[in-house]
Design a protein around this motif. Structure first.
Motif, PDB file in Angstrom:
ATOM      1  N   GLY A  93       0.887  -1.089   0.056  1.00  0.00           N
ATOM      2  CA  GLY A  93      -0.032  -0.091   0.083  1.00  0.00           C
ATOM      3  C   GLY A  93       0.791   1.359   0.084  1.00  0.00           C
ATOM      4  O   GLY A  93       1.971   1.008   0.169  1.00  0.00           O
ATOM      5  N   VAL A  94       0.158   2.169  -0.459  1.00  0.00           N
ATOM      6  CA  VAL A  94       0.817   3.534  -0.637  1.00  0.00           C
ATOM      7  C   VAL A  94      -0.168   4.729  -0.022  1.00  0.00           C
ATOM      8  O   VAL A  94      -1.253   4.530  -0.481  1.00  0.00           O
ATOM      9  N   THR A  95       0.142   5.588   0.641  1.00  0.00           N
ATOM     10  CA  THR A  95      -0.674   6.627   1.277  1.00  0.00           C
ATOM     11  C   THR A  95      -1.416   7.218   0.074  1.00  0.00           C
ATOM     12  O   THR A  95      -0.928   7.409  -1.026  1.00  0.00           O
ATOM     13  N   LYS A  96      -2.764   7.650   0.304  1.00  0.00           N
ATOM     14  CA  LYS A  96      -3.758   7.855  -0.491  1.00  0.00           C
ATOM     15  C   LYS A  96      -2.936   9.443  -1.601  1.00  0.00           C
ATOM     16  O   LYS A  96      -3.060   9.310  -2.567  1.00  0.00           O
ATOM     17  N   ASN A  97      -2.335  10.100  -0.670  1.00  0.00           N
ATOM     18  CA  ASN A  97      -2.013  11.603  -1.353  1.00  0.00           C
ATOM     19  C   ASN A  97      -0.745  11.344  -2.399  1.00  0.00           C
ATOM     20  O   ASN A  97      -0.618  12.112  -3.170  1.00  0.00           O
ATOM     21  N   LEU A  98      -0.491  10.085  -2.171  1.00  0.00           N
ATOM     22  CA  LEU A  98       1.144   9.882  -3.081  1.00  0.00           C
ATOM     23  C   LEU A  98       0.747   8.782  -4.099  1.00  0.00           C
ATOM     24  O   LEU A  98       1.856   8.368  -4.840  1.00  0.00           O
ATOM     25  N   ARG A  99      -0.438   8.358  -4.362  1.00  0.00           N
ATOM     26  CA  ARG A  99      -0.778   7.399  -5.443  1.00  0.00           C
ATOM     27  C   ARG A  99      -0.716   7.927  -6.921  1.00  0.00           C
ATOM     28  O   ARG A  99      -0.657   9.091  -6.974  1.00  0.00           O
TER      29      ARG A  99
END
Ligand SMILES: CC(C)(COP(=O)(O)OP(=O)(O)OC[C@H]1O[C@@H](n2cnc3c(N)ncnc32)[C@H](O)[C@@H]1OP(=O)(O)O)[C@@H](O)C(=O)NCCC(=O)NCCS
Length: 146
Positions: free
Chosen positions: A73-79
């Motif tokens: 997973g990757v944090t939302k704002n860095l997808r």
């Protein structure tokens, strides 16, 4: 942005990140702790210098014939910036170096983004399992030959 091995000091932040990424399937802290104890070398984090922004975790069977990706997973704002691909790329590279021939994973059938990423990395659909994670939680199984 650095991809590096997880350390014991990361566990609290990893637990918070996991809760943000997977609100319905957050690993309890003790499970993360034990994953770390068992497969620290296959636990990679994405670190921007002040916080953790993503992780990938895989585990290899004792006979070393098969690994499973247990979390990505990757944090939302860095997808959408190539970070998920980078994490998976590093994980697969390491598994290949260790001679693991097959990597498996499960993914929610509606998770188009993750499925597109896995397909583009060469993962092939191996079937669907009803109730794989309990009632109503069906999953697709995918496999990559390294
Ligand atoms: C799945 C996830 C890790 C992808 O991370 P990301 O950093 O956004 O992905 P990337 O930017 O590296 O993109 C990789 C590929 O994913 C696919 N992708 C990314 N964003 C997409 C979108 N909005 N729609 C469809 N496909 C998308 C594309 O195939 C993309 O390849 P491309 O850049 O060559 O087109 C991220 O969406 C995530 O953390 N989701 C929540 C947790 C989760 O579902 N994990 C997977 C559990 S199985």
């Amino acid at each position: 942005m650095q991809v590096r091995g997880a350390s014991e000091q990361d566990l609290n932040a990893l637990h918070q990140l996991d809760a943000e990424l997977f609100p319905d399937f957050t690993y309890p802290y003790f499970v993360l702790r034990q994953f770390f104890d068992v497969c620290a070398k296959d636990f990679l984090v994405l670190d921007d210098g002040s916080s953790l922004c993503g992780y990938v975790l895989s585990a290899t069977a004792p006979d070393r014939r098969k690994s499973w990706v247990l979390g990505l997973g990757v944090t939302k704002n860095l997808r959408g910036q190539g970070l998920g691909r980078r994490l998976m790329g590093e994980a697969l590279h390491s598994l290949r170096d260790h001679g693991v021939p097959e990597v498996w994973l499960s993914v929610e059938p509606a998770n188009d983004t993750a499925i597109a990423l896995y397909r583009s990395l060469g993962f092939v659909h191996q079937g669907s399992e009803k109730g794989y994670f309990g009632p109503g939680e069906d999953r697709l199984l995918m496999m990559l030959r390294l």
